[in-house]
Scaffold this active site. Structure first.
Site, PDB file in Angstrom:
ATOM      1  N   TRP A  19      30.590  31.238  -1.579  1.00 56.16           N
ATOM      2  CA  TRP A  19      32.018  31.139  -2.011  1.00 56.16           C
ATOM      3  C   TRP A  19      32.752  32.473  -1.999  1.00 56.16           C
ATOM      4  CZ3 TRP A  19      35.477  27.428  -3.554  1.00 56.16           C
ATOM      5  CH2 TRP A  19      34.777  26.309  -3.823  1.00 56.16           C
ATOM      6  N   HIS A  49      25.808  29.389  -7.371  1.00 54.04           N
ATOM      7  CA  HIS A  49      26.502  28.201  -6.656  1.00 54.04           C
ATOM      8  C   HIS A  49      26.573  28.526  -5.209  1.00 54.04           C
ATOM      9  CE1 HIS A  49      28.203  26.499 -10.387  1.00 54.04           C
ATOM     10  NE2 HIS A  49      28.037  28.110 -10.782  1.00 54.04           N
ATOM     11  N   HIS A  53      22.779  23.305  -4.820  1.00 54.49           N
ATOM     12  CA  HIS A  53      22.704  23.602  -6.479  1.00 54.49           C
ATOM     13  C   HIS A  53      23.371  22.489  -7.124  1.00 54.49           C
ATOM     14  CE1 HIS A  53      26.953  24.601  -4.966  1.00 54.49           C
ATOM     15  NE2 HIS A  53      27.280  24.606  -6.496  1.00 54.49           N
ATOM     16  N   ASP A  55      26.026  21.728 -10.722  1.00 51.89           N
ATOM     17  CA  ASP A  55      26.895  22.465 -11.407  1.00 51.89           C
ATOM     18  C   ASP A  55      26.594  22.152 -12.689  1.00 51.89           C
ATOM     19  OD1 ASP A  55      28.207  23.599  -9.666  1.00 51.89           O
ATOM     20  OD2 ASP A  55      30.013  22.345  -9.572  1.00 51.89           O
ATOM     21  N   HIS A  59      29.948  25.200 -16.193  1.00 53.69           N
ATOM     22  CA  HIS A  59      30.561  26.074 -15.162  1.00 53.69           C
ATOM     23  C   HIS A  59      32.226  25.767 -15.108  1.00 53.69           C
ATOM     24  CE1 HIS A  59      31.504  27.430 -11.078  1.00 53.69           C
ATOM     25  NE2 HIS A  59      31.560  26.080 -10.446  1.00 53.69           N
ATOM     26  N   HIS A 160      35.745  17.648 -11.211  1.00 52.58           N
ATOM     27  CA  HIS A 160      34.890  18.233 -11.751  1.00 52.58           C
ATOM     28  C   HIS A 160      34.936  17.639 -13.456  1.00 52.58           C
ATOM     29  CE1 HIS A 160      33.923  21.049  -8.725  1.00 52.58           C
ATOM     30  NE2 HIS A 160      32.673  21.647  -9.341  1.00 52.58           N
ATOM     31  N   GLU A 172      25.779  19.923  -5.441  1.00 49.61           N
ATOM     32  CA  GLU A 172      26.635  20.132  -4.094  1.00 49.61           C
ATOM     33  C   GLU A 172      25.506  20.827  -3.056  1.00 49.61           C
ATOM     34  OE1 GLU A 172      30.595  20.543  -6.598  1.00 49.61           O
ATOM     35  OE2 GLU A 172      29.323  22.429  -6.533  1.00 49.61           O
TER      36      GLU A 172
END
EC number: 3.5.1.9
Length: 218
Positions: A19, A49, A53, A55, A59, A160, A172
């Site tokens: 990210w 992340h 992974h 969440d 998160h 989410h 994800e």
């Protein structure tokens, strides 16, 4: 003889996308066998992340459960791979056309999957109305082959939140290139990270016999 497990994890290496603004993945030897006389010892640094992974709800909700609070059974069991790569967006009406009964966990192959080394600038959007549909079918986990169930520039992360409110957990950055549509046994266990907002996982699949729920043999 049982069929081999299919690895649906992104390899963690210095080339893997992360990210923007997150800590990139890095592995290095802290000390070598030559230095210690007996062993090599490595060190990793990474955002939780990066790569494949899960969440934890923490998160995106500071009052919600963290990784170690989650029931491990969420991440082990029957999973259904569905190819939605022909869809420009994914909403409840579209998903209702797919066989969801008895899926338990749902893994979506989208059109926006890219190389693990390239962070996508866009993903196939998921709608918040999927959450109630998944709850209706007792689906406890949704997996996607992109970095997020929300579009990358989302600040509200509404998908989410909707999934969490309906008891649907999130996996994800899976890789479904070698997993045709169908039913599988999934193992995608997070690390026991106390207080953590997410965790890398080694996600693997093994095919189930059609209509039986039993692992295929060969």
């Amino acid at each position: 003889m049982q069929k081999q497990w299919i690895d649906i994890s992104q390899p963690l290496n210095s080339r893997i996308a992360h990210w923007p603004g997150d800590v990139p993945f890095s592995y290095s030897l802290s000390v070598t066998k030559e230095q210690t006389g007996s062993v090599n010892i490595g060190t990793i640094t990474t955002s939780l992340h990066t790569g494949t992974h899960i969440d934890a709800p923490f998160h995106f909700d500071s009052k919600a459960p963290s990784v170690l609070d989650l029931d491990l059974s969420i991440f082990i069991g029957k999973a259904r791979v569905i190819d939605v790569s022909h869809l420009q967006e994914i909403n409840a009406e579209q998903m209702a056309a797919f066989p969801l009964e008895g899926a338990e966990r749902l893994l979506l192959k989208t059109a926006s999957a890219s190389s693990p080394e390239i962070f996508p600038d866009k993903v196939t959007p998921l709608s918040t109305d999927l959450a109630s549909l998944f709850k209706k079918h007792n689906i406890c986990l949704i997996g996607v082959d992109v970095p997020s169930v929300d579009v990358p520039d989302s600040k509200e992360v509404a998908v989410h939140h909707a999934f969490y409110q309906h008891g649907v957990h999130i996996l994800e950055n899976i890789v479904l290139d070698h997993a045709p549509p169908g039913d599988y046994q999934l193992i995608a266990l997070p690390l026991p990270l106390e207080g953590a907002d997410g965790s890398p996982v080694r996600a693997v699949l093994r095919p189930l016999e059609a209509g039986t729920g039993k692992e295929e043999t060969q």
